[in-house]
Design a protein around this motif. Sequence first.
Motif, PDB file in Angstrom:
ATOM      1  N   ASN A 193       0.879  -1.164   0.000  1.00 41.11           N
ATOM      2  CA  ASN A 193       0.000   0.000   0.000  1.00 41.11           C
ATOM      3  C   ASN A 193       0.917   1.214   0.000  1.00 41.11           C
ATOM      4  OD1 ASN A 193      -1.541   2.283   0.890  1.00 41.11           O
ATOM      5  ND2 ASN A 193      -3.099   0.888   1.656  1.00 41.11           N
ATOM      6  N   HIS A 194       0.923   1.951  -1.100  1.00 40.39           N
ATOM      7  CA  HIS A 194       1.790   3.122  -1.209  1.00 40.39           C
ATOM      8  C   HIS A 194       0.954   4.376  -1.389  1.00 40.39           C
ATOM      9  CE1 HIS A 194       5.243   5.448  -3.314  1.00 40.39           C
ATOM     10  NE2 HIS A 194       5.025   5.849  -2.081  1.00 40.39           N
ATOM     11  N   GLN A 195       0.733   5.071  -0.291  1.00 39.28           N
ATOM     12  CA  GLN A 195       0.144   6.398  -0.346  1.00 39.28           C
ATOM     13  C   GLN A 195       1.315   7.332  -0.638  1.00 39.28           C
ATOM     14  OE1 GLN A 195      -3.321   6.605  -0.086  1.00 39.28           O
ATOM     15  NE2 GLN A 195      -2.893   4.424  -0.224  1.00 39.28           N
ATOM     16  N   VAL A 196       1.289   8.027  -1.770  1.00 38.52           N
ATOM     17  CA  VAL A 196       2.498   8.698  -2.248  1.00 38.52           C
ATOM     18  C   VAL A 196       3.021   9.773  -1.298  1.00 38.52           C
ATOM     19  CG1 VAL A 196       2.066   8.148  -4.653  1.00 38.52           C
ATOM     20  CG2 VAL A 196       1.220  10.306  -3.727  1.00 38.52           C
ATOM     21  N   ALA A 197       2.196  10.221  -0.376  1.00 36.75           N
ATOM     22  CA  ALA A 197       2.661  11.182   0.622  1.00 36.75           C
ATOM     23  C   ALA A 197       3.436  10.488   1.746  1.00 36.75           C
ATOM     24  CB  ALA A 197       1.480  11.947   1.203  1.00 36.75           C
ATOM     25  N   GLU A 198       3.502   9.168   1.706  1.00 35.90           N
ATOM     26  CA  GLU A 198       4.150   8.356   2.730  1.00 35.90           C
ATOM     27  C   GLU A 198       5.046   7.311   2.072  1.00 35.90           C
ATOM     28  OE1 GLU A 198       3.615   8.982   5.919  1.00 35.90           O
ATOM     29  OE2 GLU A 198       1.922  10.351   5.686  1.00 35.90           O
ATOM     30  N   SER A 199       5.828   6.621   2.871  1.00 41.30           N
ATOM     31  CA  SER A 199       6.617   5.496   2.367  1.00 41.30           C
ATOM     32  C   SER A 199       5.698   4.304   2.137  1.00 41.30           C
ATOM     33  CB  SER A 199       7.693   5.099   3.384  1.00 41.30           C
ATOM     34  OG  SER A 199       8.602   6.157   3.567  1.00 41.30           O
ATOM     35  N   PRO A 200       6.036   3.423   1.195  1.00 41.39           N
ATOM     36  CA  PRO A 200       5.202   2.232   0.977  1.00 41.39           C
ATOM     37  C   PRO A 200       5.117   1.367   2.234  1.00 41.39           C
ATOM     38  CG  PRO A 200       6.778   2.505  -0.808  1.00 41.39           C
ATOM     39  CD  PRO A 200       7.156   3.488   0.255  1.00 41.39           C
ATOM     40  N   VAL A 201       3.946   0.780   2.437  1.00 41.99           N
ATOM     41  CA  VAL A 201       3.718  -0.139   3.544  1.00 41.99           C
ATOM     42  C   VAL A 201       3.597  -1.530   2.927  1.00 41.99           C
ATOM     43  CG1 VAL A 201       2.159  -0.749   5.430  1.00 41.99           C
ATOM     44  CG2 VAL A 201       2.554   1.661   4.869  1.00 41.99           C
ATOM     45  N   VAL A 202       4.393  -2.476   3.417  1.00 38.50           N
ATOM     46  CA  VAL A 202       4.479  -3.798   2.799  1.00 38.50           C
ATOM     47  C   VAL A 202       3.989  -4.872   3.771  1.00 38.50           C
ATOM     48  CG1 VAL A 202       6.010  -5.482   1.715  1.00 38.50           C
ATOM     49  CG2 VAL A 202       6.426  -3.036   1.398  1.00 38.50           C
ATOM     50  N   GLY A 203       3.052  -5.685   3.300  1.00 40.88           N
ATOM     51  CA  GLY A 203       2.560  -6.821   4.074  1.00 40.88           C
ATOM     52  C   GLY A 203       1.246  -6.517   4.777  1.00 40.88           C
ATOM     53  N   ARG A 204       0.404  -7.545   4.856  1.00 40.22           N
ATOM     54  CA  ARG A 204      -0.924  -7.401   5.456  1.00 40.22           C
ATOM     55  C   ARG A 204      -0.848  -6.894   6.900  1.00 40.22           C
ATOM     56  NH1 ARG A 204      -3.174 -12.622   5.091  1.00 40.22           N
ATOM     57  NH2 ARG A 204      -3.905 -12.141   3.007  1.00 40.22           N
ATOM     58  N   GLU A 205       0.077  -7.420   7.689  1.00 39.95           N
ATOM     59  CA  GLU A 205       0.168  -6.993   9.095  1.00 39.95           C
ATOM     60  C   GLU A 205       0.537  -5.527   9.208  1.00 39.95           C
ATOM     61  OE1 GLU A 205       2.499  -9.602  11.555  1.00 39.95           O
ATOM     62  OE2 GLU A 205       1.562 -11.377  10.689  1.00 39.95           O
ATOM     63  N   ALA A 206       1.481  -5.069   8.391  1.00 36.56           N
ATOM     64  CA  ALA A 206       1.882  -3.658   8.419  1.00 36.56           C
ATOM     65  C   ALA A 206       0.748  -2.763   7.910  1.00 36.56           C
ATOM     66  CB  ALA A 206       3.146  -3.460   7.589  1.00 36.56           C
ATOM     67  N   ILE A 207       0.016  -3.239   6.919  1.00 42.31           N
ATOM     68  CA  ILE A 207      -1.129  -2.476   6.404  1.00 42.31           C
ATOM     69  C   ILE A 207      -2.201  -2.370   7.482  1.00 42.31           C
ATOM     70  CG2 ILE A 207      -3.027  -2.559   4.729  1.00 42.31           C
ATOM     71  CD1 ILE A 207      -0.887  -3.713   2.722  1.00 42.31           C
ATOM     72  N   HIS A 208      -2.442  -3.461   8.213  1.00 35.73           N
ATOM     73  CA  HIS A 208      -3.398  -3.420   9.325  1.00 35.73           C
ATOM     74  C   HIS A 208      -2.962  -2.382  10.352  1.00 35.73           C
ATOM     75  CE1 HIS A 208      -5.096  -4.559  13.228  1.00 35.73           C
ATOM     76  NE2 HIS A 208      -6.151  -4.930  12.517  1.00 35.73           N
ATOM     77  N   ALA A 209      -1.704  -2.398  10.729  1.00 36.26           N
ATOM     78  CA  ALA A 209      -1.195  -1.447  11.720  1.00 36.26           C
ATOM     79  C   ALA A 209      -1.349  -0.007  11.226  1.00 36.26           C
ATOM     80  CB  ALA A 209       0.264  -1.760  12.045  1.00 36.26           C
ATOM     81  N   LEU A 262      -8.182 -10.357  -4.036  1.00 35.10           N
ATOM     82  CA  LEU A 262      -7.514  -9.614  -2.964  1.00 35.10           C
ATOM     83  C   LEU A 262      -6.637  -8.515  -3.550  1.00 35.10           C
ATOM     84  CD1 LEU A 262      -6.416 -12.550  -0.633  1.00 35.10           C
ATOM     85  CD2 LEU A 262      -8.350 -10.987  -0.309  1.00 35.10           C
ATOM     86  N   ILE A 263      -6.427  -7.467  -2.778  1.00 31.28           N
ATOM     87  CA  ILE A 263      -5.610  -6.340  -3.223  1.00 31.28           C
ATOM     88  C   ILE A 263      -4.144  -6.729  -3.124  1.00 31.28           C
ATOM     89  CG2 ILE A 263      -4.974  -3.936  -2.791  1.00 31.28           C
ATOM     90  CD1 ILE A 263      -7.842  -3.698  -1.451  1.00 31.28           C
ATOM     91  N   ALA A 264      -3.444  -6.659  -4.252  1.00 33.25           N
ATOM     92  CA  ALA A 264      -2.010  -6.954  -4.294  1.00 33.25           C
ATOM     93  C   ALA A 264      -1.183  -5.670  -4.202  1.00 33.25           C
ATOM     94  CB  ALA A 264      -1.658  -7.706  -5.580  1.00 33.25           C
ATOM     95  N   PHE A 265      -1.740  -4.583  -4.727  1.00 30.76           N
ATOM     96  CA  PHE A 265      -1.022  -3.307  -4.755  1.00 30.76           C
ATOM     97  C   PHE A 265      -2.038  -2.179  -4.727  1.00 30.76           C
ATOM     98  CE2 PHE A 265       0.801   0.327  -7.006  1.00 30.76           C
ATOM     99  CZ  PHE A 265       1.982   0.486  -6.311  1.00 30.76           C
ATOM    100  N   GLN A 266      -1.716  -1.147  -3.972  1.00 32.79           N
ATOM    101  CA  GLN A 266      -2.562   0.044  -3.909  1.00 32.79           C
ATOM    102  C   GLN A 266      -1.665   1.269  -3.918  1.00 32.79           C
ATOM    103  OE1 GLN A 266      -4.975   0.275  -0.387  1.00 32.79           O
ATOM    104  NE2 GLN A 266      -5.714   2.312  -0.850  1.00 32.79           N
ATOM    105  N   ARG A 267      -2.050   2.251  -4.703  1.00 33.62           N
ATOM    106  CA  ARG A 267      -1.346   3.534  -4.682  1.00 33.62           C
ATOM    107  C   ARG A 267      -2.394   4.623  -4.576  1.00 33.62           C
ATOM    108  NH1 ARG A 267       2.820   3.634  -8.682  1.00 33.62           N
ATOM    109  NH2 ARG A 267       4.155   3.069  -6.963  1.00 33.62           N
ATOM    110  N   GLY A 268      -2.169   5.571  -3.660  1.00 38.27           N
ATOM    111  CA  GLY A 268      -3.121   6.654  -3.450  1.00 38.27           C
ATOM    112  C   GLY A 268      -2.462   8.014  -3.548  1.00 38.27           C
TER     113      GLY A 268
END
Length: 119
Positions: free
Chosen positions: A32-48, A95-101
């Motif tokens: 999950n890469h919100q371009v205003a932030e660093s990419p977040v990798v992995g389901r657990e990190a995305i949950h956090a 399932l979502i494999a990649f997201q960019r916002g």
Amino acid sequence: MTPKARVAAWVEAFNRGDADALAAMYHADAVNHQVAESPVVGREAIHAMFAREFAAAEMVCLVENLFEDGEWAILEWRDPLGLRGCGFFRVVGGLIAFQRGYWDKLSFLRQHGLPIPPN
């Protein structure tokens, strides 16, 4: 589940502030890469990330447009405070494999009275 249907379900869970339901919509190694932030990798990190963000601010996603092209869903959104953005979701096997916002982080922080980080 089609990409468009997955993102529609994602919006519903987001608007409930449901980090558990959101995380369950991602592949275990999703990005999950919100371009205003660093990419977040992995389901657990995305949950956090979602849990942290929902604790910091009340966020609402109002769908303006939702498109689908192959494995991709494209979401144009706004929130009740006037912020606008868009997101691109690659959905594989339902399932979502990649997201960019894309959205304006400075406007978001100001609207929610959150601290603005120093340069």
